[in-house]
Design an enzyme around this catalytic site. Structure first.
Site, PDB file in Angstrom:
ATOM      1  N   ASP A   1      -4.255 -21.156 -12.507  1.00  0.00           N
ATOM      2  CA  ASP A   1      -3.282 -21.533 -11.482  1.00  0.00           C
ATOM      3  C   ASP A   1      -4.076 -21.815 -10.206  1.00  0.00           C
ATOM      4  O   ASP A   1      -5.318 -21.856 -10.224  1.00  0.00           O
ATOM      5  CB  ASP A   1      -2.196 -20.449 -11.307  1.00  0.00           C
ATOM      6  CG  ASP A   1      -2.709 -19.187 -10.631  1.00  0.00           C
ATOM      7  OD1 ASP A   1      -3.941 -19.063 -10.420  1.00  0.00           O
ATOM      8  OD2 ASP A   1      -1.891 -18.310 -10.309  1.00  0.00           O
ATOM      9  N   HIS A   2      -3.366 -22.019  -9.102  1.00  0.00           N
ATOM     10  CA  HIS A   2      -4.051 -22.325  -7.838  1.00  0.00           C
ATOM     11  C   HIS A   2      -5.000 -21.194  -7.426  1.00  0.00           C
ATOM     12  O   HIS A   2      -6.053 -21.451  -6.855  1.00  0.00           O
ATOM     13  CB  HIS A   2      -3.022 -22.592  -6.731  1.00  0.00           C
ATOM     14  CG  HIS A   2      -2.035 -21.469  -6.568  1.00  0.00           C
ATOM     15  ND1 HIS A   2      -1.048 -21.225  -7.512  1.00  0.00           N
ATOM     16  CD2 HIS A   2      -1.912 -20.522  -5.621  1.00  0.00           C
ATOM     17  CE1 HIS A   2      -0.359 -20.159  -7.119  1.00  0.00           C
ATOM     18  NE2 HIS A   2      -0.854 -19.709  -5.979  1.00  0.00           N
TER      19      HIS A   2
ATOM     20  N   CYS B   1      -6.753 -16.713 -12.803  1.00  0.00           N
ATOM     21  CA  CYS B   1      -5.739 -16.754 -11.753  1.00  0.00           C
ATOM     22  C   CYS B   1      -6.277 -15.852 -10.646  1.00  0.00           C
ATOM     23  O   CYS B   1      -7.470 -15.542 -10.635  1.00  0.00           O
ATOM     24  CB  CYS B   1      -4.351 -16.358 -12.264  1.00  0.00           C
ATOM     25  SG  CYS B   1      -4.152 -14.661 -12.837  1.00  0.00           S
ATOM     26  N   GLY B   2      -5.440 -15.448  -9.708  1.00  0.00           N
ATOM     27  CA  GLY B   2      -5.947 -14.636  -8.615  1.00  0.00           C
ATOM     28  C   GLY B   2      -6.580 -13.346  -9.112  1.00  0.00           C
ATOM     29  O   GLY B   2      -7.706 -12.996  -8.748  1.00  0.00           O
ATOM     30  N   THR B   3      -5.857 -12.644  -9.975  1.00  0.00           N
ATOM     31  CA  THR B   3      -6.348 -11.371 -10.513  1.00  0.00           C
ATOM     32  C   THR B   3      -6.823 -11.468 -11.962  1.00  0.00           C
ATOM     33  O   THR B   3      -7.470 -10.540 -12.449  1.00  0.00           O
ATOM     34  CB  THR B   3      -5.219 -10.327 -10.501  1.00  0.00           C
ATOM     35  OG1 THR B   3      -4.130 -10.863 -11.281  1.00  0.00           O
ATOM     36  CG2 THR B   3      -4.744 -10.032  -9.084  1.00  0.00           C
ATOM     37  N   GLY B   4      -6.437 -12.522 -12.632  1.00  0.00           N
ATOM     38  CA  GLY B   4      -6.675 -12.624 -14.082  1.00  0.00           C
ATOM     39  C   GLY B   4      -5.558 -11.983 -14.885  1.00  0.00           C
ATOM     40  O   GLY B   4      -5.495 -12.147 -16.109  1.00  0.00           O
TER      41      GLY B   4
ATOM     42  N   GLY C   1      -1.889 -12.081 -14.466  1.00  0.00           N
ATOM     43  CA  GLY C   1      -0.688 -12.848 -14.826  1.00  0.00           C
ATOM     44  C   GLY C   1      -0.947 -13.851 -15.935  1.00  0.00           C
ATOM     45  O   GLY C   1      -0.181 -13.945 -16.912  1.00  0.00           O
TER      46      GLY C   1
ATOM     47  N   HIS D   1     -15.392  -5.531 -30.435  1.00  0.00           N
ATOM     48  CA  HIS D   1     -14.415  -4.630 -31.049  1.00  0.00           C
ATOM     49  C   HIS D   1     -13.016  -5.234 -31.162  1.00  0.00           C
ATOM     50  O   HIS D   1     -12.275  -4.900 -32.093  1.00  0.00           O
ATOM     51  CB  HIS D   1     -14.320  -3.326 -30.242  1.00  0.00           C
ATOM     52  CG  HIS D   1     -15.517  -2.436 -30.419  1.00  0.00           C
ATOM     53  ND1 HIS D   1     -15.560  -1.123 -29.999  1.00  0.00           N
ATOM     54  CD2 HIS D   1     -16.739  -2.687 -30.972  1.00  0.00           C
ATOM     55  CE1 HIS D   1     -16.751  -0.597 -30.296  1.00  0.00           C
ATOM     56  NE2 HIS D   1     -17.486  -1.531 -30.877  1.00  0.00           N
TER      57      HIS D   1
ATOM     58  N   ARG E   1     -14.350  -1.686 -39.383  1.00  0.00           N
ATOM     59  CA  ARG E   1     -13.164  -0.931 -38.959  1.00  0.00           C
ATOM     60  C   ARG E   1     -12.426  -1.632 -37.818  1.00  0.00           C
ATOM     61  O   ARG E   1     -11.210  -1.467 -37.664  1.00  0.00           O
ATOM     62  CB  ARG E   1     -13.551   0.497 -38.540  1.00  0.00           C
ATOM     63  CG  ARG E   1     -14.385   0.576 -37.275  1.00  0.00           C
ATOM     64  CD  ARG E   1     -14.922   1.975 -37.041  1.00  0.00           C
ATOM     65  NE  ARG E   1     -15.633   2.102 -35.782  1.00  0.00           N
ATOM     66  CZ  ARG E   1     -16.876   1.675 -35.567  1.00  0.00           C
ATOM     67  NH1 ARG E   1     -17.549   1.058 -36.545  1.00  0.00           N
ATOM     68  NH2 ARG E   1     -17.458   1.854 -34.403  1.00  0.00           N
ATOM     69  N   HIS E   2     -13.145  -2.432 -37.066  1.00  0.00           N
ATOM     70  CA  HIS E   2     -12.493  -3.153 -35.957  1.00  0.00           C
ATOM     71  C   HIS E   2     -11.573  -4.247 -36.486  1.00  0.00           C
ATOM     72  O   HIS E   2     -10.563  -4.562 -35.856  1.00  0.00           O
ATOM     73  CB  HIS E   2     -13.548  -3.736 -35.018  1.00  0.00           C
ATOM     74  CG  HIS E   2     -14.481  -2.692 -34.494  1.00  0.00           C
ATOM     75  ND1 HIS E   2     -14.039  -1.647 -33.707  1.00  0.00           N
ATOM     76  CD2 HIS E   2     -15.810  -2.499 -34.688  1.00  0.00           C
ATOM     77  CE1 HIS E   2     -15.062  -0.859 -33.428  1.00  0.00           C
ATOM     78  NE2 HIS E   2     -16.146  -1.357 -34.012  1.00  0.00           N
TER      79      HIS E   2
HETATM   80  C1  RB5 Z   1      -0.814 -16.283  -7.192  1.00  0.00           C
HETATM   81  O1  RB5 Z   1      -0.591 -15.984  -5.849  1.00  0.00           O
HETATM   82  C2  RB5 Z   1      -1.156 -15.005  -7.948  1.00  0.00           C
HETATM   83  O2  RB5 Z   1      -0.036 -14.198  -8.043  1.00  0.00           O
HETATM   84  C3  RB5 Z   1      -1.697 -15.346  -9.307  1.00  0.00           C
HETATM   85  O3  RB5 Z   1      -2.831 -16.156  -9.174  1.00  0.00           O
HETATM   86  C4  RB5 Z   1      -2.157 -14.177 -10.169  1.00  0.00           C
HETATM   87  O4  RB5 Z   1      -3.004 -13.341  -9.459  1.00  0.00           O
HETATM   88  C5  RB5 Z   1      -1.076 -13.456 -10.873  1.00  0.00           C
HETATM   89  O5  RB5 Z   1      -1.324 -12.551 -11.667  1.00  0.00           O
END
Ligand code: RB5
Length: 150
Positions: free
Chosen positions: A8-9, A66-69, A71, A99, A133-134
């Site tokens: 995403d952005h 994404c911002g955090t990975g 979502g 694993h 096993r994995h």
């Molecule tokens: C976008 O602002 C942010 O919410 C998205 O990139 C991501 O971090 C969501 O998990």
């Protein structure tokens, strides 16, 4: 090897760095968007696009940002057959393949610097699934999917 990329952005600039890095390694990429960091877009759209390409065998693996990975990984993991790991360190990157046989990797642009992110990508791509096993455990993940996707 062919890798599907998506973001995403919030993950656009990291995706570009990863694309450039994979290009220097001679690895072919298919970019499913988004294509800028100025327009706010919805991460589930891009997580789904890459995940569907992975399960359709159009690409071997997927890498999403994404911002955090978080979502975009949640979106990818809704597609049956996808095991998308959100990773912020190289040890977890290796383990997610060795694993868990992760077929997608998810990274957060607002979490990781470029250097670490690329080390994670390299560690992940260079690690093989250990099976044994994995494999039993990964198969049990598929059984959960089957139970809820009748
Ligand atoms: C976008 O602002 C942010 O919410 C998205 O990139 C991501 O971090 C969501 O998990």
């Amino acid at each position: 090897m062919k890798i599907g990329l998506g973001c995403d952005h919030g993950g656009y600039n990291l995706k570009l760095e990863i694309k450039k890095y994979l290009g220097t390694k001679g690895i072919e990429c298919v970019d499913f968007g988004t294509n800028n960091d100025t327009e706010s877009v919805d991460y589930p759209i891009y997580g789904q696009k890459v995940a569907e390409a992975v399960v359709a065998n159009e690409v071997d693996y997927g890498i999403v940002c994404c911002g955090t990975g978080i979502g975009i990984s949640l979106a990818a993991n809704k597609v049956p057959g996808i095991r998308c790991a959100v990773v912020s360190d190289t040890f977890s990157a290796k383990m997610s393949k060795a694993h868990n046989n992760a077929n997608m990797l998810s990274l957060g642009e607002r979490v990781l610097g470029k250097g670490l992110a690329l080390e994670i990508v390299e560690a992940w791509l260079n690690t093989e699934f250990e099976g044994d096993r994995h494999l039993r455990r990964v198969n049990l993940l598929s059984e959960i999917e089957k139970k809820y996707n009748k």
